[in-house]
Design a protein around this motif. Sequence first.
Motif, PDB file in Angstrom:
ATOM      1  N   ARG A 125       0.802  -1.226   0.000  1.00 26.14           N
ATOM      2  CA  ARG A 125       0.000   0.000   0.000  1.00 26.14           C
ATOM      3  C   ARG A 125       0.832   1.271   0.000  1.00 26.14           C
ATOM      4  O   ARG A 125       0.289   2.369  -0.104  1.00 26.14           O
ATOM      5  CB  ARG A 125      -0.933  -0.003   1.213  1.00 26.14           C
ATOM      6  N   GLY A 126       2.129   1.126   0.134  1.00 24.25           N
ATOM      7  CA  GLY A 126       2.968   2.324   0.132  1.00 24.25           C
ATOM      8  C   GLY A 126       2.716   3.171   1.364  1.00 24.25           C
ATOM      9  O   GLY A 126       2.725   2.688   2.484  1.00 24.25           O
ATOM     10  N   GLY A 127       2.494   4.453   1.135  1.00 21.70           N
ATOM     11  CA  GLY A 127       2.276   5.360   2.258  1.00 21.70           C
ATOM     12  C   GLY A 127       3.131   6.599   2.171  1.00 21.70           C
ATOM     13  O   GLY A 127       3.249   7.361   3.133  1.00 21.70           O
ATOM     14  N   TYR A 128       3.751   6.802   1.017  1.00 23.65           N
ATOM     15  CA  TYR A 128       4.615   7.981   0.815  1.00 23.65           C
ATOM     16  C   TYR A 128       3.790   9.072   0.137  1.00 23.65           C
ATOM     17  O   TYR A 128       2.960   9.707   0.752  1.00 23.65           O
ATOM     18  CB  TYR A 128       5.854   7.565   0.027  1.00 23.65           C
ATOM     19  N   ASP A 129       3.987   9.287  -1.177  1.00 21.99           N
ATOM     20  CA  ASP A 129       3.132  10.239  -1.883  1.00 21.99           C
ATOM     21  C   ASP A 129       2.552   9.554  -3.110  1.00 21.99           C
ATOM     22  O   ASP A 129       2.826   8.385  -3.379  1.00 21.99           O
ATOM     23  CB  ASP A 129       3.896  11.516  -2.257  1.00 21.99           C
ATOM     24  N   THR A 310      15.115  -4.626  18.882  1.00 21.96           N
ATOM     25  CA  THR A 310      15.441  -3.908  20.116  1.00 21.96           C
ATOM     26  C   THR A 310      14.203  -3.387  20.829  1.00 21.96           C
ATOM     27  O   THR A 310      14.312  -2.775  21.890  1.00 21.96           O
ATOM     28  CB  THR A 310      16.376  -2.717  19.819  1.00 21.96           C
ATOM     29  N   GLY A 311      13.020  -3.605  20.234  1.00 21.39           N
ATOM     30  CA  GLY A 311      11.780  -3.181  20.870  1.00 21.39           C
ATOM     31  C   GLY A 311      11.279  -1.825  20.463  1.00 21.39           C
ATOM     32  O   GLY A 311      10.364  -1.281  21.098  1.00 21.39           O
ATOM     33  N   GLU A 312      11.839  -1.262  19.399  1.00 22.79           N
ATOM     34  CA  GLU A 312      11.358   0.018  18.898  1.00 22.79           C
ATOM     35  C   GLU A 312      10.376  -0.215  17.752  1.00 22.79           C
ATOM     36  O   GLU A 312      10.608  -1.048  16.871  1.00 22.79           O
ATOM     37  CB  GLU A 312      12.522   0.885  18.421  1.00 22.79           C
ATOM     38  N   ARG A 313       9.309   0.545  17.762  1.00 25.09           N
ATOM     39  CA  ARG A 313       8.285   0.422  16.727  1.00 25.09           C
ATOM     40  C   ARG A 313       8.856   0.870  15.382  1.00 25.09           C
ATOM     41  O   ARG A 313       9.579   1.875  15.307  1.00 25.09           O
ATOM     42  CB  ARG A 313       7.090   1.294  17.105  1.00 25.09           C
ATOM     43  N   LEU A 314       8.555   0.112  14.311  1.00 21.87           N
ATOM     44  CA  LEU A 314       9.023   0.525  12.990  1.00 21.87           C
ATOM     45  C   LEU A 314       8.410   1.875  12.626  1.00 21.87           C
ATOM     46  O   LEU A 314       7.233   2.133  12.913  1.00 21.87           O
ATOM     47  CB  LEU A 314       8.655  -0.523  11.930  1.00 21.87           C
ATOM     48  N   PRO A 315       9.179   2.770  12.003  1.00 15.33           N
ATOM     49  CA  PRO A 315       8.680   4.105  11.697  1.00 15.33           C
ATOM     50  C   PRO A 315       7.659   4.101  10.563  1.00 15.33           C
ATOM     51  O   PRO A 315       7.637   3.192   9.731  1.00 15.33           O
ATOM     52  CB  PRO A 315       9.951   4.852  11.283  1.00 15.33           C
ATOM     53  N   ALA A 316       6.836   5.128  10.540  1.00 19.64           N
ATOM     54  CA  ALA A 316       5.875   5.303   9.442  1.00 19.64           C
ATOM     55  C   ALA A 316       6.642   5.526   8.142  1.00 19.64           C
ATOM     56  O   ALA A 316       7.692   6.177   8.147  1.00 19.64           O
ATOM     57  CB  ALA A 316       4.971   6.494   9.737  1.00 19.64           C
ATOM     58  N   PRO A 317       6.162   5.004   7.005  1.00 22.80           N
ATOM     59  CA  PRO A 317       4.931   4.224   6.842  1.00 22.80           C
ATOM     60  C   PRO A 317       5.199   2.727   6.777  1.00 22.80           C
ATOM     61  O   PRO A 317       4.519   2.011   6.036  1.00 22.80           O
ATOM     62  CB  PRO A 317       4.414   4.739   5.506  1.00 22.80           C
ATOM     63  N   ASP A 439      -1.472   9.290  14.972  1.00 22.92           N
ATOM     64  CA  ASP A 439      -0.759   8.041  14.754  1.00 22.92           C
ATOM     65  C   ASP A 439      -1.042   7.554  13.332  1.00 22.92           C
ATOM     66  O   ASP A 439      -2.173   7.213  12.987  1.00 22.92           O
ATOM     67  CB  ASP A 439      -1.210   6.995  15.778  1.00 22.92           C
ATOM     68  N   ALA A 440      -0.001   7.500  12.512  1.00 23.62           N
ATOM     69  CA  ALA A 440      -0.195   7.199  11.088  1.00 23.62           C
ATOM     70  C   ALA A 440      -0.740   5.792  10.868  1.00 23.62           C
ATOM     71  O   ALA A 440      -1.494   5.562   9.917  1.00 23.62           O
ATOM     72  CB  ALA A 440       1.124   7.375  10.338  1.00 23.62           C
ATOM     73  N   GLN A 441      -0.367   4.843  11.725  1.00 28.39           N
ATOM     74  CA  GLN A 441      -0.889   3.493  11.535  1.00 28.39           C
ATOM     75  C   GLN A 441      -2.382   3.437  11.825  1.00 28.39           C
ATOM     76  O   GLN A 441      -3.144   2.751  11.126  1.00 28.39           O
ATOM     77  CB  GLN A 441      -0.154   2.476  12.412  1.00 28.39           C
ATOM     78  N   VAL A 442      -2.830   4.155  12.835  1.00 25.83           N
ATOM     79  CA  VAL A 442      -4.259   4.188  13.140  1.00 25.83           C
ATOM     80  C   VAL A 442      -5.022   4.884  12.007  1.00 25.83           C
ATOM     81  O   VAL A 442      -6.121   4.464  11.629  1.00 25.83           O
ATOM     82  CB  VAL A 442      -4.514   4.866  14.497  1.00 25.83           C
ATOM     83  N   MET A 443      -4.443   5.952  11.439  1.00 27.97           N
ATOM     84  CA  MET A 443      -5.040   6.561  10.249  1.00 27.97           C
ATOM     85  C   MET A 443      -5.185   5.527   9.138  1.00 27.97           C
ATOM     86  O   MET A 443      -6.193   5.460   8.438  1.00 27.97           O
ATOM     87  CB  MET A 443      -4.174   7.714   9.741  1.00 27.97           C
TER      88      MET A 443
END
Length: 551
Positions: A125-129, A310-317, A439-443
């Motif tokens: 689904r991408g998520g950039y432009d 390491t337990g960090e959430r992957l960044p958007a998108p 929160d971009a994932q919730v969007m």
Amino acid sequence: MAADADVIVVGAGLAGLVAATEIADAGKRVIVIDQEGEQNLGGQAFWSFGGLFFIDSPEQRRLGIKDSYDLAHQDWMGSAGFDREEDHWPRRWAEAYLAFAAGEKRDWLRAMGHRSFPIVGWAERGGYDAMGHGNSVPRFHVTWGTGPGIVEPFERRARDAMKKGLLTFKFRHRVDALAMTNGTVDGVSGAVLEPANNERGESSSRNVVGEFALQAQAVIVASGGIGGNHDLVRQNWPQRLRAPPKRMISGVPAHVDGRMIGITEAAGARLINRDRMWHYVEGIENWNPIWPKHGIRILPGPSSMWFDATGERLPAPLFPGSDTLGQLQYIQSTGYDYSWFVLTQAIIKKEFALSGSEQNPDLTGKSWMMTARRATNKGAPAPVEAFKDHGIDFIVRDNLDDLVKAMNELTGDGLLKLDRIREQIEARDRAIANPFVKDAQVMNLHNARKYIGDKLIRTAKPHRILDAEKGPLIAVRLNILTRKTLGGFETDLDARVFGAGHQIIPGLYAVGEAAGFGGGGMHGYRSLEGTFLGGCLFSGRTAGRAAAKAV
């Protein structure tokens, strides 16, 4: 010396089958050679989920999806990122394939009995432009019958051609060299391997019991890629994706070894874009393996929280289902070769599917009753529940403390900190309670549920991860899963292979994964998914028709 056939096809996978049947339909004689036994007819296509890329299909239109050649072209080029001198023919193949996918592809397949599941999937689904990577709309059409449903029409055509004396299969024949006369490829030679009664996909004997040599006016290389050969994968691994993984699992059997690619290159064929490849990051070890290091890919919906080692959430998108190579690049940048999904039973029930014909008995078996249960069952589909119960990568616990403790125990590295994991999950959960979020994932979840296909069977109703009523909690360790070779032999639009000096090698054609699915890499750097089988269909058809006309 009299030719044994008009054309020889090396490889009995989907691309080879398509090429061979087109040759036979033209009234020409064709021999199909494969180092494996007849039980592996259809190659990797048999094991696939059967996804096909169509543009502006009736299935899309019935779901309210507005697609067009122009939109698909924009998405493809934004994903491919063609930027090399060698991309001339790959770009031309991409444009030709898009025209095929928007035109006669669907009707051509339907005339042979092919049908698609009515719900169209939304992959990558991408998520950039708008001009970046990803599908702007759902385009992933699952074959009714999955991979076997793709293979069946061409196997049937091949069997009919055999009865007419136009097509001959030579299984357990391993090609060791291409034959050339005055610069023209006119045959193959190699070893006859002992008969093998292995099940489909299992590793077979390489004991030699004889030799062979065959002559023809043309040879089509349809031998597949390198995904089963991890040494070759690492050798060709691109620096842009950081260091190659120390540990990988295999999405293809061991016989997908790239051997014929090396033989063809040694004969003078021009191999381009060898550093472009497509591996998945949602791989799980098969608890009931068929081939060495057998892995399965999770086809996730958009709700699972994704954490690195390491337990960090992957960044958007970089959310589930958004950008496979972007996720791979990020994961490799962490210095570890695995990551984690954290989710709930409510999410796994609605959103988890497993790639592969054997993992989807309802769709593979063409059972509407079984398929309907995906939407009504209390649990996840049976194959998913089996992995949850038996898979080494799955952890199920009633609370977050126990879940994180078990995650650290599984890897043995103690990298995950409970407080940090909890902090990120609780922050995401707060966003669920409000229709207006940052929160971009919730969007992304809200966007997904606007599409009826996702709302029905692919996206869970948004809820808090830590909501006990939606539990238990589930963690899944995700491994790097080898799969597709995106580069390959450079070919013109007739699938004829280029050699030194950018001159066509007479008599030599290449199709499917060996040709980067067309031209030497028609996907460029990234795939829109549903396009690998389509590339085999299109390149095989093109080469078969061109070779039949030329001989």
